[in-house]
Design an enzyme around this catalytic site. Structure first.
Site, PDB file in Angstrom:
ATOM      1  N   GLU A 159       3.224   4.002  10.435  1.00  0.00           N
ATOM      2  CA  GLU A 159       4.595   3.227  10.323  1.00  0.00           C
ATOM      3  C   GLU A 159       5.877   4.047  10.758  1.00  0.00           C
ATOM      4  OE1 GLU A 159       3.419   0.586  10.781  1.00  0.00           O
ATOM      5  OE2 GLU A 159       2.667  -0.630   8.724  1.00  0.00           O
TER       6      GLU A 159
ATOM      7  N   HIS B  47      -1.598   7.856   3.251  1.00  0.00           N
ATOM      8  CA  HIS B  47      -2.672   6.983   3.678  1.00  0.00           C
ATOM      9  C   HIS B  47      -4.021   6.944   3.084  1.00  0.00           C
ATOM     10  CE1 HIS B  47      -5.201   5.264   6.894  1.00  0.00           C
ATOM     11  NE2 HIS B  47      -4.081   4.471   7.185  1.00  0.00           N
TER      12      HIS B  47
HETATM   13  N1  ACO Z   1       5.643   8.377  -1.387  1.00  0.00           N
HETATM   14  C1  ACO Z   1       5.358   8.830  -2.545  1.00  0.00           C
HETATM   15  N2  ACO Z   1       4.261   9.050  -3.309  1.00  0.00           N
HETATM   16  C2  ACO Z   1       3.501   8.695  -2.648  1.00  0.00           C
HETATM   17  C3  ACO Z   1       3.173   8.034  -1.281  1.00  0.00           C
HETATM   18  C4  ACO Z   1       4.580   7.900  -0.635  1.00  0.00           C
HETATM   19  N3  ACO Z   1       4.622   7.274   0.800  1.00  0.00           N
HETATM   20  N4  ACO Z   1       1.932   7.510  -1.080  1.00  0.00           N
HETATM   21  C5  ACO Z   1       1.185   7.993  -2.140  1.00  0.00           C
HETATM   22  N5  ACO Z   1       1.900   8.547  -3.021  1.00  0.00           N
HETATM   23  C6  ACO Z   1       1.425   9.151  -4.261  1.00  0.00           C
HETATM   24  C7  ACO Z   1       1.066   7.864  -5.307  1.00  0.00           C
HETATM   25  O1  ACO Z   1       2.388   7.350  -6.044  1.00  0.00           O
HETATM   26  C8  ACO Z   1      -0.014   8.385  -6.166  1.00  0.00           C
HETATM   27  O2  ACO Z   1       0.656   8.910  -7.189  1.00  0.00           O
HETATM   28  P1  ACO Z   1      -0.011   8.724  -8.792  1.00  0.00           P
HETATM   29  O3  ACO Z   1      -1.414   9.467  -8.758  1.00  0.00           O
HETATM   30  O4  ACO Z   1       1.081   9.770  -9.651  1.00  0.00           O
HETATM   31  O5  ACO Z   1       0.027   7.508  -8.978  1.00  0.00           O
HETATM   32  C9  ACO Z   1      -0.629   9.501  -5.173  1.00  0.00           C
HETATM   33  O6  ACO Z   1       0.170   9.693  -4.294  1.00  0.00           O
HETATM   34  C10 ACO Z   1      -1.833   8.911  -4.615  1.00  0.00           C
HETATM   35  O7  ACO Z   1      -1.365   7.644  -3.958  1.00  0.00           O
HETATM   36  P2  ACO Z   1      -2.430   6.382  -3.915  1.00  0.00           P
HETATM   37  O8  ACO Z   1      -1.777   5.344  -4.228  1.00  0.00           O
HETATM   38  O9  ACO Z   1      -3.767   6.580  -4.427  1.00  0.00           O
HETATM   39  O10 ACO Z   1      -2.605   6.383  -2.400  1.00  0.00           O
HETATM   40  P3  ACO Z   1      -3.484   5.373  -1.664  1.00  0.00           P
HETATM   41  O11 ACO Z   1      -4.485   5.742  -1.039  1.00  0.00           O
HETATM   42  O12 ACO Z   1      -3.488   4.108  -2.635  1.00  0.00           O
HETATM   43  O13 ACO Z   1      -2.198   4.517  -0.708  1.00  0.00           O
HETATM   44  C11 ACO Z   1      -0.444   4.072   0.678  1.00  0.00           C
HETATM   45  C12 ACO Z   1      -1.978   4.740   0.485  1.00  0.00           C
HETATM   46  C13 ACO Z   1      -0.555   2.526   0.066  1.00  0.00           C
HETATM   47  C14 ACO Z   1      -0.394   3.866   2.173  1.00  0.00           C
HETATM   48  C15 ACO Z   1       0.587   4.891  -0.039  1.00  0.00           C
HETATM   49  O14 ACO Z   1       0.477   6.105   0.552  1.00  0.00           O
HETATM   50  C16 ACO Z   1       1.708   4.532   0.344  1.00  0.00           C
HETATM   51  O15 ACO Z   1       2.252   3.533  -0.723  1.00  0.00           O
HETATM   52  N6  ACO Z   1       2.565   4.872   1.225  1.00  0.00           N
HETATM   53  C17 ACO Z   1       3.841   4.415   1.566  1.00  0.00           C
HETATM   54  C18 ACO Z   1       3.855   2.800   2.175  1.00  0.00           C
HETATM   55  C19 ACO Z   1       2.977   2.901   3.741  1.00  0.00           C
HETATM   56  O16 ACO Z   1       3.749   3.745   4.316  1.00  0.00           O
HETATM   57  N7  ACO Z   1       2.527   2.004   4.264  1.00  0.00           N
HETATM   58  C20 ACO Z   1       1.939   2.028   5.435  1.00  0.00           C
HETATM   59  C21 ACO Z   1       0.638   2.543   5.455  1.00  0.00           C
HETATM   60  S1  ACO Z   1      -0.313   2.648   7.039  1.00  0.00           S
HETATM   61  C22 ACO Z   1      -0.921   0.892   7.337  1.00  0.00           C
HETATM   62  O17 ACO Z   1      -1.222   0.288   6.698  1.00  0.00           O
HETATM   63  C23 ACO Z   1      -0.867   0.562   8.624  1.00  0.00           C
END
Ligand code: ACO
Length: 346
Positions: A291, A234
Site C-alpha cells: 500500500e 503484513h
Molecule cells: N504500525 C505499527 N504497529 C504495527 C503495524 C503498523 N503498521 N502493523 C503491526 N503492528 C503491531 C501491532 O500493533 C501488533 O502489536 P501488539 O502485539 O502490541 O498488539 C504487532 O505489530 C503485530 O501486529 P498484528 O496485528 O498481529 O499484525 P497482523 O498480521 O494482524 O496485521 C496488518 C497485519 C493488518 C497489515 C497490520 O500490519 C497493519 O495494521 N498495518 C497497517 C495497515 C496497512 O498497511 N494495511 C494494508 C495491508 S496490505 C493489504 O492488505 C493489501
C-alpha cells in the site's frame, strides 16, 4: 486449537493452484511464475493467465480483448443510469452498489462493470471504445495521464493468495450464491483500512511528514500513542512485500518529474518509518507493504485518495474470480467450527 483472536494466522484453509505468497523469502509466485516476470502482460492476458484451466474449466470464461471491450459497451448504459443514485457513496461502495444492480451476466461483465464504474464516476459522459484494450480504455475515460502506470499497478495487485477479501469471495462462492454475490462480498472486505483501505491514509501521513520539522519524532510519537503506520506490516510477509518494490520501480520509470521528487521523499520516509517500527516492536518484523508505493503511484495517476480502494478492486477482481472458479470446481461448502468459550446452562 487456534483461538478466535488469532485472526486465523497460520491456519491453512485448503489447496490452490493460483498463487504462492512466500512470506519468509518475500516471493509472490503466480501459477509458477514470479510476479516480476509478468509485468509485460496486458490486463486481458493476466485474466487469461490467472483463470487458466488447471483444476477447473475457467479458461472458457477468460475475456479476450474483444470480449472485454464488448462487455464494457454492454454494461455502460446500466452504470450510467445508476450514477445519480450512487453519488453519495464512497467510490468502493459505489462499485458494490452498481455491481449488485446489473442484470445477469458473466465474468467479463463483472470485470467490465468495475472498470466502467470507476471511469464513469469520474467522467459520466465517457463512452467505451471496444477496440481499445481494457486499461487504455479505462484510463482514457477516467482522464488519466499515465495508462501504463495503471496497467502495471493492476497487474501487481491482481492476485495475492488467501487474503481477507479473497477468502470472503471463496466462502460466498462455496454457498453457490453465484459469482456476482462473491465479488460483492469481496468488495466489502476490501474496504477496511487493515486490508485495501490503507493507501489514502498513507498519503495523509506523507503530507504530515512533508510539513513536519522532525519526521522521525512524529513517527515515533504515533507509535508511542499506539497508532499503526499505514503501509507497513503484513500478516504473511516477514520481509519487505515484493509488490512494494515492483511499484517503487514503476514509479521510478514514470515520465513525471513531480513524481520523481515525491518518490525520493517517500523513500526517505520509508527508511525512517521502518527504523521506528523496528525500535518500537523489536520482536516483530514490520516492513513496507504494497500500500505504501500504491499511494504514490495512484496519486501520480491522478486518482483522488478516496478512490484508491476502488482502483485496487478493479485489479484484484481478476484474482477474486480465479478463486471463485476454483471454489466452484471444488464444490464443497466452507463451514469451519468455532470453540465455544461462553457459559453453559447450569
Ligand atoms: N504500525 C505499527 N504497529 C504495527 C503495524 C503498523 N503498521 N502493523 C503491526 N503492528 C503491531 C501491532 O500493533 C501488533 O502489536 P501488539 O502485539 O502490541 O498488539 C504487532 O505489530 C503485530 O501486529 P498484528 O496485528 O498481529 O499484525 P497482523 O498480521 O494482524 O496485521 C496488518 C497485519 C493488518 C497489515 C497490520 O500490519 C497493519 O495494521 N498495518 C497497517 C495497515 C496497512 O498497511 N494495511 C494494508 C495491508 S496490505 C493489504 O492488505 C493489501
Amino acid at each position: 486449537m487456534n483461538v478466535v483472536s488469532s485472526g486465523l494466522e497460520g491456519v491453512c484453509v485448503g489447496d490452490s493452484h493460483i498463487s504462492l505468497v512466500d512470506g519468509q523469502a518475500g516471493r509472490l509466485i503466480l501459477r509458477g511464475f514470479h510476479l516480476q516476470e509478468l509485468g509485460h502482460k496486458s490486463y486481458e492476458e493476466m485474466a487469461q493467465f490467472l483463470w487458466e484451466a488447471r483444476s477447473f474449466e475457467a479458461c472458457r470464461e477468460a475475456p479476450s480483448l474483444e470480449g472485454l471491450g464488448a462487455a464494457r459497451v454492454r454494461v455502460a448504459p446500466w452504470i450510467r443510469e445508476l450514477l445519480p443514485l450512487g453519488q453519495h457513496l464512497k467510490p468502493i461502495e459505489w462499485l458494490r452498489f452498481a455491481l449488485d444492480r446489473l442484470p445477469e451476466g458473466g465474468p467479463a461483465d463483472w470485470v467490465a462493470a468495475l472498470g466502467m464504474g470507476l471511469a464513469l464516476r469520474r467522467n459520466p459522459e465517457a463512452q467505451p471504445d471496444p477496440g481499445l484494450d481494457h486499461v487504455s480504455d479505462i484510463a482514457r475515460m477516467a482522464l488519466l495521464n499515465w495508462p501504463d502506470g495503471l496497467r502495471r499497478y493492476w497487474l501487481c495487485v491482481a492476485e495475492h493468495g488467501m487474503n481477507a477479501s479473497t477468502f470472503t469471495a471463496r466462502v460466498v462462492a462455496s454457498t453457490q450464491a453465484g459469482q456476482r454475490a462473491a465479488l460483492s462480498a469481496a468488495l466489502g472486505a476490501l474496504q477496511g483500512p487493515l486490508h485495501g483501505g490503507a493507501p489514502g491514509p498513507v498519503l495523509d501521513m506523507l503530507d504530515i511528514l512533508q510539513n513536519h520539522p522532525d519526521p522521525s519524532a512524529w513517527l515515533r510519537e504515533q507509535l508511542g500513542r499506539g497508532e499503526r503506520l499505514m503501509g507497513f506490516g503484513h500478516r504473511i510477509y516477514r520481509v519487505r512485500d515484493p509488490r512494494a518494490e515492483v511499484l517503487r520501480l514503476a514509479c521510478q520509470q514514470s515520465p513525471s518529474e513531480d513524481l520523481a521528487e515525491r518518490l525520493q521523499f517517500a523513500e526517505k520516509m520509508e527508511k525512517l518509518a521502518t527504523d521506528a517500527l523496528a525500535e518500537h516492536k523489536p520482536g516483530r518484523v514490520l516492513q513496507t507493504n504494497v500500500e505504501y508505493y500504491t499511494a504514490i503511484l495512484l496519486d501520480a495517476l491522478g486518482f483522488q485518495r478516496d478512490e484508491f480502494t476502488a482502483v485496487f478492486a478493479c485489479g484484484r477482481v481478476l484474482g477474486w474470480l480465479a478463486h471463485v472458479f476454483e471454489q466452484e470446481a471444488e464444490g464443497r461448502l466452507i463451514r469451519p467450527e468455532v470453540r465455544y468459550v461462553g457459559p453453559l446452562p447450569t
